[in-house]
Design an enzyme around this catalytic site. Sequence first.
Site, PDB file in Angstrom:
ATOM      1  N   HIS A  86       0.931  -1.333  -0.225  1.00 10.44           N
ATOM      2  CA  HIS A  86      -0.004   0.126   0.273  1.00 10.44           C
ATOM      3  C   HIS A  86       0.668   1.568  -0.036  1.00 10.44           C
ATOM      4  O   HIS A  86       1.866   0.894   0.829  1.00 10.44           O
ATOM      5  CB  HIS A  86      -0.962   0.317   1.394  1.00 10.44           C
ATOM      6  CG  HIS A  86      -1.230   1.227   0.963  1.00 10.44           C
ATOM      7  ND1 HIS A  86      -2.759   1.298   0.387  1.00 10.44           N
ATOM      8  CD2 HIS A  86      -1.797   2.784   2.162  1.00 10.44           C
ATOM      9  CE1 HIS A  86      -3.437   2.485   1.245  1.00 10.44           C
ATOM     10  NE2 HIS A  86      -2.948   3.294   1.614  1.00 10.44           N
ATOM     11  N   ASP A 165     -16.072   1.606   7.133  1.00  7.96           N
ATOM     12  CA  ASP A 165     -14.868   3.075   6.634  1.00  7.96           C
ATOM     13  C   ASP A 165     -15.204   3.604   5.530  1.00  7.96           C
ATOM     14  O   ASP A 165     -15.213   4.738   5.696  1.00  7.96           O
ATOM     15  CB  ASP A 165     -13.285   2.046   6.006  1.00  7.96           C
ATOM     16  CG  ASP A 165     -12.608   3.420   5.014  1.00  7.96           C
ATOM     17  OD1 ASP A 165     -11.919   3.956   6.048  1.00  7.96           O
ATOM     18  OD2 ASP A 165     -12.356   2.779   4.066  1.00  7.96           O
ATOM     19  N   ARG A 172     -16.006  11.993   7.166  1.00  5.90           N
ATOM     20  CA  ARG A 172     -14.803  12.304   7.914  1.00  5.90           C
ATOM     21  C   ARG A 172     -14.836  13.900   6.631  1.00  5.90           C
ATOM     22  O   ARG A 172     -14.055  14.810   6.997  1.00  5.90           O
ATOM     23  CB  ARG A 172     -13.770  12.077   7.578  1.00  5.90           C
ATOM     24  CG  ARG A 172     -12.732  11.226   9.232  1.00  5.90           C
ATOM     25  CD  ARG A 172     -12.500   9.429   9.128  1.00  5.90           C
ATOM     26  NE  ARG A 172     -11.273   9.687   8.739  1.00  5.90           N
ATOM     27  CZ  ARG A 172     -10.129   8.780   8.093  1.00  5.90           C
ATOM     28  NH1 ARG A 172     -10.713   8.404   7.948  1.00  5.90           N
ATOM     29  NH2 ARG A 172      -9.191   9.564   7.968  1.00  5.90           N
ATOM     30  N   SER A 187      -8.178   3.376   8.380  1.00  8.58           N
ATOM     31  CA  SER A 187      -8.998   2.654   7.254  1.00  8.58           C
ATOM     32  C   SER A 187      -8.343   2.048   5.930  1.00  8.58           C
ATOM     33  O   SER A 187      -8.875   1.647   5.331  1.00  8.58           O
ATOM     34  CB  SER A 187      -9.214   4.358   7.295  1.00  8.58           C
ATOM     35  OG  SER A 187      -9.588   4.812   5.550  1.00  8.58           O
ATOM     36  N   LYS A 191      -8.795  -1.730   5.473  1.00  8.71           N
ATOM     37  CA  LYS A 191      -9.962  -2.630   3.610  1.00  8.71           C
ATOM     38  C   LYS A 191      -7.735  -3.768   3.510  1.00  8.71           C
ATOM     39  O   LYS A 191      -8.274  -4.557   3.092  1.00  8.71           O
ATOM     40  CB  LYS A 191      -9.472  -1.093   3.151  1.00  8.71           C
ATOM     41  CG  LYS A 191     -10.723  -0.725   3.397  1.00  8.71           C
ATOM     42  CD  LYS A 191     -10.275   1.388   2.703  1.00  8.71           C
ATOM     43  CE  LYS A 191      -9.257   2.073   2.138  1.00  8.71           C
ATOM     44  NZ  LYS A 191      -9.544   3.139   2.006  1.00  8.71           N
TER      45      LYS A 191
HETATM   46  N1  URA Z   1      -6.567   6.653   2.288  1.00  5.75           N
HETATM   47  C1  URA Z   1      -7.423   5.706   3.268  1.00  5.75           C
HETATM   48  O1  URA Z   1      -7.845   5.058   2.334  1.00  5.75           O
HETATM   49  N2  URA Z   1      -7.792   6.018   4.799  1.00  5.75           N
HETATM   50  C2  URA Z   1      -7.898   7.844   4.867  1.00  5.75           C
HETATM   51  O2  URA Z   1      -8.211   7.985   6.062  1.00  5.75           O
HETATM   52  C3  URA Z   1      -6.141   8.877   4.127  1.00  5.75           C
HETATM   53  C4  URA Z   1      -5.813   7.566   2.646  1.00  5.75           C
END
Ligand code: URA
Length: 447
Positions: A86, A165, A172, A187, A191
């Site tokens: 990631h 999320d 947010r 977050s 995932k």
């Molecule tokens: N990327 C995400 O998946 N979540 C966040 O809160 C910020 C960047």
Amino acid sequence: MSTNYNIVSLIRKKRNKIHLTSDEISFIVSAYLAGDIEDYQVSAFLMASFLNGLNTEESSALTNSMLHSGQIVDLSHIPGKKVDKHSTGGVGDKLSLVLAPIVASAGVPVPMISGRGLGHTGGTLDKLGSIPGFSTDMDLPRYKEIIQKHLLVLAGQTAEIAPADKKLYALRDVTATVEYIPFIASSIMSKKLAEGIDALVLDVKYGSGAFMKTSEQAIELAETLVGIGEQFDKKTIAFITNMNQPTGYKIGNWLEVEESIDCLKGKGPEDTAYLSHLLAGAMIYLGGKADSLENGIALSKRQTQNGEAFSKWKDIVAEQGGDVSFIEDPNKFVLPSFVFELKSSKTGFVQKIDTYSVGMAAVELGAGRKLITDVIDPGAGIVLEKKIGDKIEEGETILKAYTNKPTVIDEVTEQLFSAFSIGDEKPEAQPLVTHICDSNGTRAFEL
Ligand code: URA
């Protein structure tokens, strides 16, 4: 099913700086997803958490609740440790397109669920979408089928993955509570943990083109991400990398696919090749196909030299509906009709690049979205001819830009012109990778 709490009491507790229990956090997440508590109540909880802080137990409960709000993909029927990467996002960051086929060709399964571009940064999903015919939309059975067949799958987030999320992120975004490290980390990790991985490599970027502006902020985020990974028993390695200039020379969806093909053929730019092999090497190491990071990197390089990574890339493009003839002959892709060059007004060295502005210029040219409903122009973008430290003569080309929107050219030219600082002194070279962070802590990175 979590206990039923009074949401107003929980907000009050958080407002009064009293930590919430895991059950209480879990209640907020599940009740919000179910529609049993209101946006304004969760907004108050988010802001109270932002201002008063979440401790490790609360952050971990938040991750856990978001992770379990949807399905956790079970890939246990596929032998071997599944590893993903990631990136926290940058400009010209096409590393996933290079490393995913390298790692899969080395025998490590890569289940990769990617996102779309966010603000000035590009997204892997949009880059893949520029390959004619390529589809990242699929259901879970198809996701499992592709990874079983190719040890690689490149998908977009499905409705089944961490739906809480998605809902919380949208809230947010409109309550000024995005930029809080425990929120960002939970977050991202909710995932990633849902994809079916055993281990994770993180590219945490800092600099003018990254969301984290300083390496200290990037280290704090990396440590939080690695901490969550370890809590969930997933080996996690993070690298802190420099995003003070774009990665490689090409920015824009198809242009980045082109440059990633060069990398897979061993002909890519030095920085892109270096970072791709580093991250791929770490994935190969975590996947158990090498006994050290160094040997993982050596195997990654071998997979490009022997053509296996490129061959894997063509296989996955074909499997996911893409037209492989564009991968074999990238010149087949017709780039936008309006091309303009940015020329230097003086002789000197490129000192600095405002990478955020370059990313926003690419968005303006059509390579990204300003509104969720905007349609991406796959060929739009920028090809740099000069990067930091390069000598440049007055009148020489700094970059070429491609667009189908002639009306934006004047404004983008101005924006790009001010993004490049040219001075008399050659600037000192900056390291591409400053730190490594894993379960042994954070230390300066040296190979
Ligand atoms: N990327 C995400 O998946 N979540 C966040 O809160 C910020 C960047």
